[in-house]
Each structure stands twice: as structure tokens, then as C-alpha cells.
Design an enzyme around this catalytic site. Structure first.
Site, PDB file in Angstrom:
ATOM      1  N   HIS A 198      87.841  -0.110  18.700  1.00  0.00           N
ATOM      2  CA  HIS A 198      88.871   0.748  19.270  1.00  0.00           C
ATOM      3  C   HIS A 198      89.975   0.889  18.218  1.00  0.00           C
ATOM      4  CE1 HIS A 198      87.714   0.553  23.620  1.00  0.00           C
ATOM      5  NE2 HIS A 198      87.124  -0.560  23.209  1.00  0.00           N
ATOM      6  N   VAL A 257      80.824  -1.240  27.380  1.00  0.00           N
ATOM      7  CA  VAL A 257      79.664  -0.530  26.831  1.00  0.00           C
ATOM      8  C   VAL A 257      79.004  -1.474  25.846  1.00  0.00           C
ATOM      9  CG1 VAL A 257      78.870   1.456  25.507  1.00  0.00           C
ATOM     10  CG2 VAL A 257      80.760   1.729  27.123  1.00  0.00           C
ATOM     11  N   ASN A 314      86.098  -5.547  21.484  1.00  0.00           N
ATOM     12  CA  ASN A 314      85.889  -6.346  22.687  1.00  0.00           C
ATOM     13  C   ASN A 314      84.463  -6.895  22.661  1.00  0.00           C
ATOM     14  OD1 ASN A 314      88.450  -5.596  23.647  1.00  0.00           O
ATOM     15  ND2 ASN A 314      87.626  -3.776  24.642  1.00  0.00           N
ATOM     16  N   ARG A 348      86.933  10.542  20.141  1.00  0.00           N
ATOM     17  CA  ARG A 348      88.072  10.231  20.993  1.00  0.00           C
ATOM     18  C   ARG A 348      87.593   9.585  22.300  1.00  0.00           C
ATOM     19  NH1 ARG A 348      92.154  12.041  18.202  1.00  0.00           N
ATOM     20  NH2 ARG A 348      91.857  13.870  16.896  1.00  0.00           N
ATOM     21  N   ASP A 349      88.295   8.548  22.718  1.00  0.00           N
ATOM     22  CA  ASP A 349      87.973   7.865  23.966  1.00  0.00           C
ATOM     23  C   ASP A 349      88.275   8.795  25.142  1.00  0.00           C
ATOM     24  OD1 ASP A 349      88.273   6.050  26.333  1.00  0.00           O
ATOM     25  OD2 ASP A 349      87.946   4.501  24.827  1.00  0.00           O
ATOM     26  N   ILE A 350      87.391   8.832  26.139  1.00  0.00           N
ATOM     27  CA  ILE A 350      87.609   9.715  27.290  1.00  0.00           C
ATOM     28  C   ILE A 350      88.625   9.138  28.274  1.00  0.00           C
ATOM     29  CG2 ILE A 350      85.355  10.841  27.109  1.00  0.00           C
ATOM     30  CD1 ILE A 350      84.462   9.094  29.518  1.00  0.00           C
ATOM     31  N   HIS A 363      81.559  -1.477  19.113  1.00  0.00           N
ATOM     32  CA  HIS A 363      82.503  -0.407  18.813  1.00  0.00           C
ATOM     33  C   HIS A 363      83.876  -0.974  18.523  1.00  0.00           C
ATOM     34  CE1 HIS A 363      82.494  -0.914  23.220  1.00  0.00           C
ATOM     35  NE2 HIS A 363      83.744  -0.451  23.245  1.00  0.00           N
TER      36      HIS A 363
END
Length: 116
Positions: free
Chosen positions: A104, A98, A89, A31-33, A102
Site C-alpha cells: 500500500h 487479499v 499487511n 488505485r485502491d477502490i 501487495h
């Protein structure tokens, strides 16, 4: 291969804790923070790849694997039927913050268009 200063590599190694919801031999998802939707999950390869720009033809199976994992996670999270968005991205102007490839996965609400 990993990058010692890469936060995502440190999550893969277990050095940094994350809310992991999916793992297999090639990928890990958590999970994204800083979620941008009710469901915001990051799916990353276990091996360090800086970005889409650093990928080659040999990585086509990895990219496919990440997207299949996203579909599976969307089902697991209960957002497959209503819809979700996947985003990669790339580069500063593309919004990459980052430098570890990755995907999303966002869902759980209606997502507007255009996104950015």
C-alpha cells in the site's frame, strides 16, 4: 503462476479493470477502490505470491523492486516531497484481506501514528 480466484491476478491478466498507473515486467500498480488517503495505490507483483510469509530468499529482488516502484510512483503522484507511507499487511491479524502480496502506498495528507 497465478491463482484463478485471486482478484489481483485477475487484474494482472486484464480480466478485471483497474485504474492502472504503473506497469513494468515484474509489477503493476493501481488505485485502491477503497482509498484510506487522498493517494492510495496498491503495488503488486505480476506473479502470484500469497503473502510475505510465502516469500523466500529468492524473492528479495522482487520485494526491493516493489519498494523502488513505490518510490517512483510517489514522485509521479507528487507526494514524495511531503511524505508517504508504505505498508505490507501480512495475515489476518496484520490486516491482509487479499491473499496476493501487495504494497500500500498512502499519501496526500498527514498520516497519524500509531497507524492501527
Amino acid at each position: 503462476m497465478s491463482s484463478i480466484n485471486c482478484i489481483f491476478c485477475r487484474i494482472v491478466s486484464g480480466e478485471i479493470q483497474a485504474s492502472i498507473i504503473y506497469e513494468d515486467e515484474l509489477a503493476i500498480a493501481f488505485r485502491d477502490i477503497n482509498p484510506q488517503a487522498p493517494k492510495h495505490i496498491l503495488i503488486i507483483p505480476r506473479n502470484h505470491v500469497d503473502s510475505m510469509n510465502k516469500m523466500s530468499a529468492e524473492d528479495k529482488d522482487l520485494v526491493g523492486h516493489l519498494l523502488i516502484a513505490a518510490s517512483s510512483i510517489a514522485s509521479q503522484e507528487g507526494i514524495a516531497e511531503t511524505g508517504y507511507r508504505t505498508i505490507i499487511n501480512t495475515g489476518e491479524d496484520g490486516g491482509q484481506t487479499v491473499w496476493h502480496l501487495h504494497v500500500h502506498l498512502l499519501g496526500g495528507r498527514s498520516l497519524g501514528w500509531p497507524p492501527g
